[in-house]
Design an enzyme around this catalytic site. Structure first.
Site, PDB file in Angstrom:
ATOM      1  CE1 TYR A   1     -10.663  10.143   2.581  1.00 27.21           C
ATOM      2  CE2 TYR A   1      -8.379   9.432   2.659  1.00 27.21           C
ATOM      3  CZ  TYR A   1      -9.462  10.015   3.267  1.00 27.21           C
ATOM      4  OH  TYR A   1      -9.350  10.478   4.553  1.00 27.21           O
TER       5      TYR A   1
ATOM      6  CB  SER B   1      -6.116  12.150   4.250  1.00 28.22           C
ATOM      7  OG  SER B   1      -5.533  10.856   4.192  1.00 28.22           O
TER       8      SER B   1
END
Ligand SMILES: NC(=O)c1ccc[n+]([C@@H]2O[C@H](COP(=O)([O-])OP(=O)(O)OC[C@H]3O[C@@H](n4cnc5c(N)ncnc54)[C@H](O)[C@@H]3O)[C@@H](O)[C@H]2O)c1
Length: 277
Positions: free
Chosen positions: A157, A145
């Site tokens: 995350y 990501s």
């Protein structure tokens, strides 16, 4: 090789393929001729993906389970071997996120993100790689990501995706010369994950055409196919209708030589480096 049979004869495992990016990748891969093992923790959505693939004349089976369980990951990879005698590609797509500033995250959420995003990715690969090495071929596609580079309220995350990027670089080196390639995609696609992020941030936004998960699906299928035989250790960003390569983090050269190490000389060197940026 024409466009429609780029994955013919290949057996693929795609995690988290019940919905979102994984489901679109699974449908596209089956459309290009692959046999697909559709994993998801949610049995209903995994079956829906398989039904859609079969309706379109493709071949797939659903395999429900939680990739944070290492024993399950072994069963998942072996299911592909049992069906087709081989595993040609593994797409480590399953992932989840919790948002919030570092001080607001709870330990259980941190552990879940690490267990699924990092350890789930690692455990699936650990079971697939020996099979691929024995066959002398295979392609692993991880899903990282843009948050790996740091986004506010996505630090934890992002850290799990940073780990995915690091594993991508390291595995590609470990497997050099084996016939097994390892790459990653860094997508930006409209899914329920993005909807949850927008809800958290209070953003009211419509899906945008340039965030179509199909863009990621085409890229993943390219990386799974022999058409990418020359591509290894790359992270490919798919955003705003563009493809780009992600630069591997490394020290900026030239550095500053420090002869006499002290807090003062370090302060001076850091000042010089920042001023030179
Ligand atoms: N959508 C984006 O823009 C975007 C951006 C960057 C990275 N990603 C990454 O792409 C991947 C797919 O994201 P998405 O947007 O399609 O999300 P999504 O939530 O729409 O789909 C994820 C799927 O993974 C499944 N899953 C979750 N935990 C699982 C587990 N433990 N075992 C098996 N399956 C599990 C879910 O049930 C779901 O079907 C994720 O790794 C995500 O981090 C997405």
């Amino acid at each position: 090789m024409n466009r429609t049979d780029s994955l013919t004869g290949k057996a693929m495992v795609i995690t988290g393929a019940g919905r979102g990016i994984g489901a679109v990748v699974a449908q596209r891969a089956a459309g290009l001729g692959a046999f697909v093992v559709v994993n998801d923790i949610d049995a209903d959505v995994a079956s829906e993906t398989v039904a859609r693939i079969e309706e379109l004349g493709g071949s797939a089976i659903a395999h429900c389970g939680d990739i944070s369980d290492p024993n399950y990951c072994e069963r998942l990879i072996e299911a592909c071997i049992a069906e087709r005698g081989q595993i040609d590609a593994l797409v480590n797509n399953a992932g989840l996120f919790r948002m919030g500033p570092a001080w607001d995250l709870n330990p259980a959420d941190l552990q879940t993100m690490i267990a699924v995003n990092v350890l789930g990715t690692a455990h699936c690969a650990m079971h697939a790689i020996p099979r691929m090495r024995a066959a002398g071929k295979g392609s692993i596609i991880n899903v990282t990501s843009g948050a790996a580079s740091g986004i506010a309220e996505m630090s934890a995350y992002g850290a799990t995706k940073g780990a995915v990027s690091s594993m991508t670089y390291g595995w590609a080196l470990d497997l050099t010369g084996s016939g097994v390639r390892v790459n990653a995609v860094s997508p930006n696609a409209t899914t329920r994950m993005v909807a949850a992020m927008q809800e958290f941030k209070g953003i009211q936004d419509q899906p945008r055409p340039f965030q179509d998960p199909q863009h990621t699906a085409e890229t993943v299928c390219f990386l799974a196919s022999d058409r990418s035989a020359h591509v290894n250790g790359q992270i490919i960003r798919i955003a705003s209708g563009q493809l780009s390569l992600v630069a591997q983090p490394k020290p900026i050269q030239p550095g500053v030589s420090v002869a006499d190490w002290s807090i003062d000389t370090v302060a001076q060197a850091v000042q010089e480096l920042i001023a030179g940026q």
